[in-house]
Design a protein around this motif. Structure first.
Motif, short mmCIF file in Angstrom:
data_model
loop_
_atom_site.label_atom_id
_atom_site.label_comp_id
_atom_site.label_asym_id
_atom_site.label_seq_id
_atom_site.Cartn_x
_atom_site.Cartn_y
_atom_site.Cartn_z
N LYS A 252 0.84 -1.20 0.00
CA LYS A 252 0.00 0.00 0.00
C LYS A 252 0.88 1.25 0.00
CE LYS A 252 -3.56 0.12 2.72
NZ LYS A 252 -4.42 0.04 3.93
N ALA A 253 0.47 2.24 -0.75
CA ALA A 253 1.24 3.48 -0.82
C ALA A 253 1.33 4.13 0.55
CB ALA A 253 0.61 4.44 -1.82
N ILE A 254 0.22 4.14 1.29
CA ILE A 254 0.18 4.67 2.66
C ILE A 254 -0.29 3.53 3.56
CG2 ILE A 254 -0.65 6.48 4.18
CD1 ILE A 254 0.84 7.62 1.84
N PRO A 255 0.63 2.71 4.06
CA PRO A 255 0.22 1.53 4.84
C PRO A 255 -0.36 1.90 6.20
CG PRO A 255 2.60 1.78 4.87
CD PRO A 255 2.08 2.81 3.91
N ASP A 256 -1.14 0.98 6.76
CA ASP A 256 -1.71 1.19 8.09
C ASP A 256 -0.61 1.24 9.14
OD1 ASP A 256 -4.26 1.15 6.97
OD2 ASP A 256 -4.43 -1.02 7.19
N GLU A 257 0.39 0.37 9.00
CA GLU A 257 1.53 0.34 9.91
C GLU A 257 2.81 0.61 9.14
OE1 GLU A 257 3.75 -2.62 13.15
OE2 GLU A 257 2.10 -3.36 11.91
N LEU A 258 3.51 1.65 9.51
CA LEU A 258 4.75 2.01 8.84
C LEU A 258 5.91 1.23 9.45
CD1 LEU A 258 4.26 5.87 8.62
CD2 LEU A 258 4.32 4.27 6.70
N GLN A 259 6.79 0.72 8.58
CA GLN A 259 7.94 -0.05 9.04
C GLN A 259 9.16 0.23 8.17
OE1 GLN A 259 6.31 -4.09 8.78
NE2 GLN A 259 6.26 -4.20 11.02
N PHE A 260 10.33 0.00 8.77
CA PHE A 260 11.57 -0.11 8.01
C PHE A 260 11.89 -1.59 7.88
CE2 PHE A 260 12.45 3.90 10.53
CZ PHE A 260 12.38 4.78 9.46
N THR A 261 12.63 -1.95 6.82
CA THR A 261 13.14 -3.32 6.70
C THR A 261 14.52 -3.27 6.06
OG1 THR A 261 12.75 -5.51 5.76
CG2 THR A 261 11.91 -3.66 4.50
N PHE A 262 15.48 -3.94 6.69
CA PHE A 262 16.87 -3.87 6.22
C PHE A 262 17.47 -5.24 5.93
CE2 PHE A 262 16.07 -0.18 8.95
CZ PHE A 262 16.29 0.83 8.02
N GLU A 296 18.21 5.84 1.31
CA GLU A 296 17.03 6.27 0.57
C GLU A 296 15.76 5.55 1.07
OE1 GLU A 296 18.07 5.62 -3.48
OE2 GLU A 296 19.53 7.28 -3.53
N HIS A 297 15.92 4.29 1.48
CA HIS A 297 14.78 3.56 2.05
C HIS A 297 14.27 4.25 3.31
CE1 HIS A 297 12.23 0.50 3.73
NE2 HIS A 297 13.06 0.24 4.72
N ILE A 298 15.18 4.67 4.18
CA ILE A 298 14.77 5.36 5.41
C ILE A 298 14.07 6.67 5.07
CG2 ILE A 298 15.63 6.53 7.49
CD1 ILE A 298 17.87 4.44 7.57
N ILE A 299 14.65 7.45 4.17
CA ILE A 299 14.06 8.73 3.79
C ILE A 299 12.68 8.51 3.15
CG2 ILE A 299 14.33 10.75 2.28
CD1 ILE A 299 17.40 10.36 2.66
N ASP A 300 12.57 7.48 2.32
CA ASP A 300 11.30 7.17 1.68
C ASP A 300 10.21 6.88 2.71
OD1 ASP A 300 9.57 6.22 -0.63
OD2 ASP A 300 9.75 4.35 0.51
N ARG A 301 10.53 6.07 3.72
CA ARG A 301 9.54 5.72 4.74
C ARG A 301 9.18 6.93 5.61
NH1 ARG A 301 6.46 2.20 3.09
NH2 ARG A 301 7.28 3.13 1.17
N VAL A 302 10.16 7.76 5.92
CA VAL A 302 9.87 8.97 6.70
C VAL A 302 8.96 9.90 5.91
CG1 VAL A 302 10.85 11.01 7.84
CG2 VAL A 302 11.99 8.80 8.06
N ASN A 303 9.21 10.02 4.62
CA ASN A 303 8.33 10.85 3.78
C ASN A 303 6.91 10.32 3.75
OD1 ASN A 303 9.92 13.03 2.96
ND2 ASN A 303 10.84 11.90 1.27
N VAL A 304 6.76 8.98 3.76
CA VAL A 304 5.41 8.41 3.82
C VAL A 304 4.76 8.79 5.15
CG1 VAL A 304 4.08 6.27 3.90
CG2 VAL A 304 5.94 6.51 2.25
N ALA A 305 5.53 8.78 6.24
CA ALA A 305 5.00 9.19 7.54
C ALA A 305 4.59 10.66 7.52
CB ALA A 305 6.04 8.95 8.63
N LEU A 306 5.38 11.50 6.87
CA LEU A 306 5.04 12.92 6.76
C LEU A 306 3.75 13.10 5.95
CD1 LEU A 306 8.51 14.61 6.08
CD2 LEU A 306 7.32 14.33 8.26
#
Length: 428
Positions: A252-262, A296-306
């Motif tokens: 999902k573009a804006i998921p219900d639960e935001l996560q990082f995965t490494f 970039e993955h971290i920045i991408d997820r933070v932008n989704v949170a924003l």
């Protein structure tokens, strides 16, 4: 009434003497041993200043290179062997033998229990011997608040914590009120960086730093060429595919639960190494692309949170305005010392989603030397806890292996401190 006249006492109309409370300089000893670093620091809090002054610090780090990583029993033995002598030398150097500090702070968690127990027990002994208050500090809170030494983020603010043990985005509303908005679903970014660097043949005790220095050593003209090579598919000269996680058609573009995965970054390199050998060109390519994609993955997820919690409506969603009033972001933890990451974050974070003009949003970067584990940050956080929350730590407490940021005050062992006890430390 005397002789038909009202008698007025002589002290009426005069100002009575008032007890004055004068803030003074007071000293704080801090200890940290949550992982593989034995750390001490001496801070001084000065009247009228929001942040303390660092008077001295000392640090020794376990060499884990021969073992391919940190072994908890080795770290415990390292702290047991070294921190006592370190403290003895530190006290003699700073005159603490004759004039003890006014407050003792140490890390209580999270971290490796064996490592934590060494400095915690030592701090208890000092607090008892010197009859001083003890503050058991959350390690991650220390990473957040150490930024106060160089700047002052205003609550509410965001904290992006990136280290070998944690990767999370935190919404900090006060010193005791923190909400974890994104956490990692597998391993931390620092752990992933270390393991990826080891897979491609880098060696050293601090592999994140080794990877940064190796990537920095690649000539700029070569980096420009590497930028032009896509890793969305294996259709490149290196036959190497590396995509940003959580962005496929099934996500999902804006998921219900935001996560990082490494973990996917490590598994990708491990799979590649089974069928390919590295020359210098392919080693540079994989190192460069892996480091950039991790960030970039971290920045991408933070932008989704924003986008999800901001105040500006986008094509994909209408923000819920949870981040209303947020104008600061603290970037801390060991991985935050990476200069490339700092530049990418400032360039790539979409702060407009907060309704903030570019000039009204501030990034807070602790000094690079204070991004990795250190005792200074424990002292800074301990002072804030003692002065503002007016609590101290009971001598019965145990180390805490996992201590989430949103449970700072729910753990056992906090004791309310009277105003008199606070004044005894901070005033004369």
């Amino acid at each position: 009434m005397i002789g038909g006249l009202w008698h007025i006492p002589r002290n009426i109309g005069r100002r009575l003497p008032v007890a004055r409370i004068i803030l003074r300089n007071y000293k704080v000893l801090a200890l940290e041993s949550s992982c593989d670093d034995s750390c001490l620091a001496l801070l001084q809090k000065m009247p009228g200043q929001t942040a303390p002054v660092v008077l001295d610090e000392m640090k020794r780090t376990l060499n884990s290179q021969p073992f391919g990583g940190i072994i908890p029993t080795h770290a415990h033995e390292f702290h047991q062997k070294h921190i006592g002598n370190m403290l003895q030398d530190f006290c003699a150097k700073n005159g603490l033998d004759s004039v003890p500090p006014d407050l003792i702070c140490c890390t209580r968690g999270p971290g490796m229990v064996g490592s934590l127990s060494v400095s915690l027990q030592l701090a208890k002994g000092l607090a008892i011997a010197w009859n001083k208050p003890l503050i058991g500090v959350n390690h991650m809170l220390g990473h957040i608040l150490v930024s106060k030494l160089t700047s002052t983020p205003q609550y509410p603010f965001l904290s992006l914590l990136v280290s070998g043990g944690h990767t999370m985005l935190v919404h900090s509303k006060s010193i005791s009120d923190h909400e974890i908005l994104i956490d990692t679903c597998d391993i931390a970014v620092g752990d992933s960086i270390d393991k990826c660097a080891r897979q491609i043949g880098l060696k050293g005790n601090l592999l994140g730093k080794e990877l940064e220095e190796y990537v920095d050593s690649i000539p700029e003209c070569v980096k420009l060429q590497l930028d032009e090579i896509s890793t969305e598919t294996r259709n490149n000269e290196f036959n190497f595919q590396l995509k940003l996680p959580l962005r496929g058609p099934h996500n999902k573009a804006i998921p219900d639960e935001l996560q990082f995965t490494f973990a996917p970054f490590l598994s990708t390199i491990q799979h590649y190494m089974k069928n390919h050998s590295l020359d210098e060109g392919s080693k540079q390519f994989i190192a460069y692309k892996t480091q950039n994609h991790l960030f970039e993955h971290i920045i991408d997820r933070v932008n989704v949170a924003l986008e999800k919690h901001g105040v500006v409506e986008t094509i994909r969603t209408k923000g819920d305005s949870k981040f209303q009033g947020v104008r600061d972001l603290v970037f801390s933890g060991g991985v935050a010392s990476n200069k490339t990451f700092r530049k990418l974050l400032q360039k790539g974070l979409n702060t407009k989603l907060l309704g903030a003009e570019p000039d009204s949003f501030s990034f807070h970067f602790p000094d690079i030397s204070l991004c990795t584990d250190n005792a200074v940050m424990i002292g800074v956080a301990g002072i804030d806890i003692f002065e503002n929350l007016k609590i101290k730590t009971d001598m019965s407490v145990l180390p805490i292996r996992k201590w989430p940021m949103n449970e700072l005050l729910t753990v056992d062992g906090w004791i309310k401190v009277s105003e008199d006890e606070v004044n005894e430390v901070t005033c004369k």
